[in-house]
Motif scaffolding. Structure first.
Motif, short mmCIF file in Angstrom:
data_model
loop_
_atom_site.label_atom_id
_atom_site.label_comp_id
_atom_site.label_asym_id
_atom_site.label_seq_id
_atom_site.Cartn_x
_atom_site.Cartn_y
_atom_site.Cartn_z
N ALA A 1 0.31 -3.33 13.70
CA ALA A 1 -0.91 -2.72 14.24
C ALA A 1 -0.74 -1.21 14.40
CB ALA A 1 -1.25 -3.36 15.58
N THR A 2 0.45 -0.78 14.78
CA THR A 2 0.72 0.66 14.91
C THR A 2 0.58 1.35 13.56
OG1 THR A 2 2.21 0.23 16.77
CG2 THR A 2 2.42 2.36 15.66
N LEU A 3 1.18 0.77 12.52
CA LEU A 3 1.07 1.36 11.19
C LEU A 3 -0.37 1.37 10.68
CD1 LEU A 3 4.28 -0.01 9.43
CD2 LEU A 3 3.73 2.38 9.93
N ARG A 4 -1.11 0.30 10.95
CA ARG A 4 -2.53 0.26 10.56
C ARG A 4 -3.31 1.36 11.25
NH1 ARG A 4 -2.20 -5.38 10.89
NH2 ARG A 4 -3.10 -5.29 12.97
N GLY A 5 -3.04 1.55 12.53
CA GLY A 5 -3.73 2.60 13.29
C GLY A 5 -3.40 3.99 12.77
N ILE A 6 -2.14 4.22 12.43
CA ILE A 6 -1.75 5.52 11.88
C ILE A 6 -2.43 5.74 10.54
CG2 ILE A 6 0.19 6.84 10.95
CD1 ILE A 6 1.94 5.49 13.15
N ARG A 7 -2.46 4.72 9.70
CA ARG A 7 -3.12 4.85 8.39
C ARG A 7 -4.61 5.12 8.56
NH1 ARG A 7 0.03 0.15 6.94
NH2 ARG A 7 1.89 0.88 5.85
N ARG A 8 -5.22 4.44 9.52
CA ARG A 8 -6.65 4.62 9.75
C ARG A 8 -6.94 6.03 10.25
NH1 ARG A 8 -7.38 1.26 13.74
NH2 ARG A 8 -7.12 -0.54 12.39
N ARG A 9 -6.08 6.51 11.11
CA ARG A 9 -6.31 7.83 11.70
C ARG A 9 -5.97 8.95 10.75
NH1 ARG A 9 -3.69 10.44 17.03
NH2 ARG A 9 -5.26 12.03 17.28
N HIS B 1 4.36 12.99 10.08
CA HIS B 1 4.77 12.40 8.81
C HIS B 1 3.63 11.59 8.19
CE1 HIS B 1 8.61 13.36 10.69
NE2 HIS B 1 9.12 13.39 9.47
N ALA B 2 3.67 11.49 6.88
CA ALA B 2 2.64 10.75 6.15
C ALA B 2 2.77 9.26 6.44
CB ALA B 2 2.77 11.00 4.66
N PRO B 3 1.65 8.54 6.42
CA PRO B 3 1.71 7.09 6.65
C PRO B 3 2.62 6.36 5.67
CG PRO B 3 -0.55 7.85 6.82
CD PRO B 3 0.26 9.01 6.34
N ALA B 4 2.67 6.80 4.41
CA ALA B 4 3.56 6.16 3.44
C ALA B 4 5.02 6.34 3.82
CB ALA B 4 3.30 6.72 2.05
N THR B 5 5.36 7.51 4.35
CA THR B 5 6.73 7.76 4.80
C THR B 5 7.08 6.85 5.96
OG1 THR B 5 6.57 10.07 4.11
CG2 THR B 5 8.29 9.53 5.71
N LEU B 6 6.18 6.70 6.90
CA LEU B 6 6.43 5.83 8.05
C LEU B 6 6.57 4.37 7.61
CD1 LEU B 6 3.95 7.44 10.57
CD2 LEU B 6 6.42 7.79 10.40
N GLY B 7 5.80 3.97 6.61
CA GLY B 7 5.92 2.61 6.07
C GLY B 7 7.29 2.39 5.45
N ARG B 8 7.77 3.39 4.72
CA ARG B 8 9.12 3.27 4.13
C ARG B 8 10.18 3.20 5.22
NH1 ARG B 8 7.18 7.28 0.73
NH2 ARG B 8 8.54 8.83 1.70
N TRP B 9 10.01 4.00 6.26
CA TRP B 9 10.96 3.95 7.36
C TRP B 9 10.99 2.57 7.99
CZ3 TRP B 9 10.02 9.00 10.62
CH2 TRP B 9 10.42 10.11 9.88
N GLY C 1 -5.27 8.50 7.36
CA GLY C 1 -5.45 8.13 5.97
C GLY C 1 -6.25 9.15 5.18
N THR C 2 -5.85 9.32 3.95
CA THR C 2 -6.57 10.21 3.06
C THR C 2 -6.94 9.43 1.81
OG1 THR C 2 -4.51 10.95 2.05
CG2 THR C 2 -5.37 12.27 3.86
N ALA C 3 -8.01 9.82 1.19
CA ALA C 3 -8.43 9.16 -0.04
C ALA C 3 -7.46 9.51 -1.16
CB ALA C 3 -9.84 9.61 -0.41
N PRO C 4 -7.24 8.58 -2.08
CA PRO C 4 -6.37 8.89 -3.20
C PRO C 4 -6.94 10.05 -4.01
CG PRO C 4 -6.96 6.56 -3.18
CD PRO C 4 -7.75 7.23 -2.12
N ARG C 5 -6.04 10.86 -4.52
CA ARG C 5 -6.46 12.00 -5.34
C ARG C 5 -6.95 11.48 -6.68
NH1 ARG C 5 -3.75 16.11 -8.94
NH2 ARG C 5 -2.36 14.39 -9.39
N GLN C 6 -8.17 11.81 -7.02
CA GLN C 6 -8.73 11.37 -8.29
C GLN C 6 -8.73 12.54 -9.26
OE1 GLN C 6 -12.31 9.19 -8.17
NE2 GLN C 6 -11.33 7.50 -7.14
N VAL C 7 -8.21 12.28 -10.42
CA VAL C 7 -8.13 13.30 -11.45
C VAL C 7 -9.29 13.10 -12.41
CG1 VAL C 7 -6.69 14.22 -13.30
CG2 VAL C 7 -5.63 13.35 -11.22
N ALA C 8 -9.90 14.18 -12.82
CA ALA C 8 -11.01 14.09 -13.76
C ALA C 8 -10.51 13.59 -15.11
CB ALA C 8 -11.66 15.46 -13.92
N PRO C 9 -11.27 12.75 -15.77
CA PRO C 9 -10.84 12.22 -17.06
C PRO C 9 -10.88 13.31 -18.14
CG PRO C 9 -13.07 11.54 -16.62
CD PRO C 9 -12.57 12.22 -15.38
#
Length: 103
Positions: free
Chosen positions: A44-52, A12-20, A54-62
């Motif tokens: 600390a567990t959530l930080r570790g999951i995010r670090r492991r 599961h995505a880190p954001a999903t785990l944070g919501r849980w 984690g993905t960069a935010p999707r940047q959209v071209a202007p």
């Protein structure tokens, strides 16, 4: 809770785990119990999951000038088209994000 989140950390995505974690914490506090999500181990567990995972935010071209002109070209003279043209031009000129323009 830390073991539960860690067990789902790969699937599961880190954001999903944070919501849980927030949902489980609220369920505990609504029953008068301590929020396990506020413990150092869970954080600390959530930080570790995010670090492991984690993905960069999707940047959209202007939107550039040429693309803006291509978007404006098919608009006619109807009031709705004039409104759309004004919104696009104001947003472009002020470099507004979509959410800022809608507000």
């Amino acid at each position: 809770m830390a073991a539960y989140l860690a067990a789902h950390g790969e699937s599961h995505a880190p954001a999903t785990l944070g919501r849980w974690a927030v949902s489980l914490g609220r369920a505990h506090t609504s029953q008068g119990l301590a929020d396990p999500g506020r413990s150092d181990l869970v954080r600390a567990t959530l930080r570790g999951i995010r670090r492991r995972r984690g993905t960069a935010p999707r940047q959209v071209a202007p939107l550039e000038r040429e693309a803006l002109l291509a978007v404006l070209a098919p608009l006619g003279e109807a009031p709705r088209d004039a409104r759309d043209r004004a919104l696009l031009l104001i947003g472009f000129a002020a470099a507004l994000r979509r959410s800022e323009l809608v507000r």
